[in-house]
Design a protein around this motif. Sequence first.
Motif, PDB file in Angstrom:
ATOM      1  N   PHE A  73       0.832  -1.206   0.000  1.00 61.84           N
ATOM      2  CA  PHE A  73       0.000   0.000   0.000  1.00 61.84           C
ATOM      3  C   PHE A  73       0.865   1.253   0.000  1.00 61.84           C
ATOM      4  N   VAL A  74       0.461   2.236  -0.815  1.00 60.53           N
ATOM      5  CA  VAL A  74       1.080   3.563  -0.698  1.00 60.53           C
ATOM      6  C   VAL A  74       0.002   4.636  -0.647  1.00 60.53           C
ATOM      7  N   GLU A  75       0.315   5.688   0.075  1.00 55.45           N
ATOM      8  CA  GLU A  75      -0.550   6.863   0.136  1.00 55.45           C
ATOM      9  C   GLU A  75       0.311   8.015  -0.362  1.00 55.45           C
TER      10      GLU A  75
ATOM     11  N   VAL B 216       2.814   7.785   2.751  1.00 54.87           N
ATOM     12  CA  VAL B 216       2.951   6.612   3.606  1.00 54.87           C
ATOM     13  C   VAL B 216       3.160   5.377   2.745  1.00 54.87           C
TER      14      VAL B 216
ATOM     15  N   GLU C 272       3.229   1.062   3.155  1.00 56.41           N
ATOM     16  CA  GLU C 272       2.958  -0.037   4.084  1.00 56.41           C
ATOM     17  C   GLU C 272       3.362  -1.360   3.446  1.00 56.41           C
TER      18      GLU C 272
ATOM     19  N   VAL D 174       4.363  -0.025   8.763  1.00 58.09           N
ATOM     20  CA  VAL D 174       3.861   1.229   8.214  1.00 58.09           C
ATOM     21  C   VAL D 174       4.988   2.243   8.346  1.00 58.09           C
TER      22      VAL D 174
END
Lengths: 127, 369
Positions: free
Chosen positions: A42-44, A60, A62, A67
């Motif tokens: 996951f990336v933000e 962010v 993950e 995280v």
Amino acid sequence: MSAMYPEDLLYAENHEWIRVENGTGTIGITDYAQDQLGDLVFVELPEEGDEFGQGDPFGVIESVKAVADFYMPVGGEIIEVNEELLDAPEIISEDPYDEGWIIKVKIADDGELDALMNSEDYQATLD
Amino acid sequence: MELDKLKKTPLLECHQKYGGKIVDFGGWALPVQYTGIIDEHRAVRNSAGLFDVSHMGEIRVSGPQALDLVDYLLTNDVTRVSVGQVQYSPMCYPDGGVVDDLITYRVGEDEFLLVVNAANKDKDHEWIVDKADDYDVTVTDESDDTALLAIQGPRAEVILGRVTDADLSGIKFFRFRNGVQVAGCEAMVSRTGYTGEDGFEVYCEPDEAPEIFQALMDAGQDDELVPAGLGARDTLRFEATLPLYGQELGPDINPLEAGLSFFVKLDAGDFIGRDALRSVHEDGPERKLVGFEMVDRGIPRTTYPIFDVEDNEVGHVSSGSFSPTLGKNVGMGFVRTELAEEGTDLQIGVRNRKLDAVVIGAPFYTRKG
């Protein structure tokens, strides 16, 4: 080992790299960082036009277990984000210095680049 | 990480040989992964994985009143367990909170082996010894003298079958055989595990564990057996929604709200915590453990708050992860009972944002066949 930490990049303590071309910086995370995180899931990411100072968290990442924040190696305005990563964060692991780039920024102050390390100095921090 | 300060299982060198990434796991030096959590997870679902779980605790209770004591300690009905059988049970405090969750092997009419969580082992031993005062029993902590390997996945039976004289097809789910030969070493073999797959656990002498580990790795070469770390063990148990002590169970969580009523036999004999759990059962638990799927992008993590659609905080996430098998982000968490229905909309607090999620059925993964 130098293949893992290309010589044409600058490195930050928090394991980001930056490639500087004509006042624009392309930013990603190092091979060491992706290896430490493990399988990325996951990336933000920030949005184009967002502005951040040097050292600010801008997104962010993950993995299955961890995280972590991304930190700006230099301050500036986001001019492009790698949206491919949203559906395929594993690109960062497969190709951290090319296809796995994360953002491009308009560098606010070239002077901030002086605080960064070259490949050799960065590798010395990993020992 | 300073390896010197950590407790070691007899398999540490095997992990290092196979490239295990050793971490401090509650004071134990154990591999979190070898090649990668997702690869190892998929290997267990599709072929087989080999785990070192030697850090688990083993406490033996034997003597004329062993059955009475164990049945009084556990919420499940131990009197229904015959020799050669294994049973899962919570062990509770008088207030219904959970001391630990464990599996009980009935080794003989008057002999039980309790396999407990590593982090709880000393606490459990103390608890059991304290309760044993009034019983004619002997309680022994055998954890240091016992190694434990788990081979899990659809190919586990075939692979283990190549190195043992035991008739594995004769060992049904939650049954075991004592005194069998595995790779020329004496072992106890049970059809048990913590992955949601078929598989076996092999108890042996610590100094013989490396030989068994290597024999299994060699025997599984053509069946894609991989060594698997604690990272995959957690994602596998999570998809099967098997509880993890400290997250889905604990001193402040009773087994009924954690969805374990099947393992709490209120109408069998007396046990510690029965009165408290009976009143929880009669009134209905105030909160319940639910499974949920993220609707928005984001991964739920342990301790993240859960909100209803009107932004009231209604619980917290106990476990959450990207599910390798489903390819989705899912979680488990405790919410007020009225929000536990499948299809209920929830929000998960992720880094100061509230992300939409929806209650779904659990387990997230059930093996076929």
